[in-house]
Design a protein around this motif. Structure first.
Motif: not given
Length: 147
Positions: A27-43
């Motif tokens: 269940g590793a959290p792979t994929g693209v994630w939006l930061t809480q502030a919505g200012d960046a996406r991290v793959k």
């Protein structure tokens, strides 16, 4: 470039990895994630037994002061201070430390420093990113970005 990495400002430091790291969870959290502030996406992707995280999108990709793409200008290494923020790997050593949890280091482009940090899967679409600076601890929830 205030706010370009506000999400990392909370991640400042010290959740050390457990001595007996668990095997990589399917269940590793792979994929693209939006930061809480919505200012960046991290793959987030698997890098061997670890997880890597790379900035793939910024809400404000252009530095207002220079009119050019945002760079890692707070990095104390002059050779690295010219790297673009988009494409910047902010972590590459998050290793399993408990079921659903990964511990390692995260780079904060707002101050050019690297801190100990952890990621915890809190649901199929949420990821808790946390850390501490001295006695001040904090964290935030990232949400899975649309495809």
């Amino acid at each position: 470039m205030m706010g370009r990495f506000g999400f990392v400002a909370v991640l400042l430091a010290t959740l050390a990895p457990a001595p007996n790291a668990h095997a990589q969870s399917p269940g590793a959290p792979t994929g693209v994630w939006l930061t809480q502030a919505g200012d960046a996406r991290v793959k987030i992707a698997k890098c061997g037994a670890a997880l890597c995280g790379t900035v793939v999108w910024l809400r404000d990709p252009i530095d207002r002061a220079t009119g050019k793409p945002a760079i890692d200008d707070k990095n104390p290494d002059p050779a690295r201070a010219q790297r673009p923020v988009i494409g910047l790997q902010i972590f590459n050593d998050m290793r399993p430390s408990a079921p659903g949890k990964w511990s390692g280091h995260i780079y904060n482009a707002d101050d050019g420093k690297t801190y100990e940090s952890s990621l915890s899967a809190t649901g199929p679409g949420t990821l808790k990113v946390e850390g501490c600076v001295g006695a001040l601890c904090g964290g935030e929830a990232w949400t899975r970005a649309g495809k």
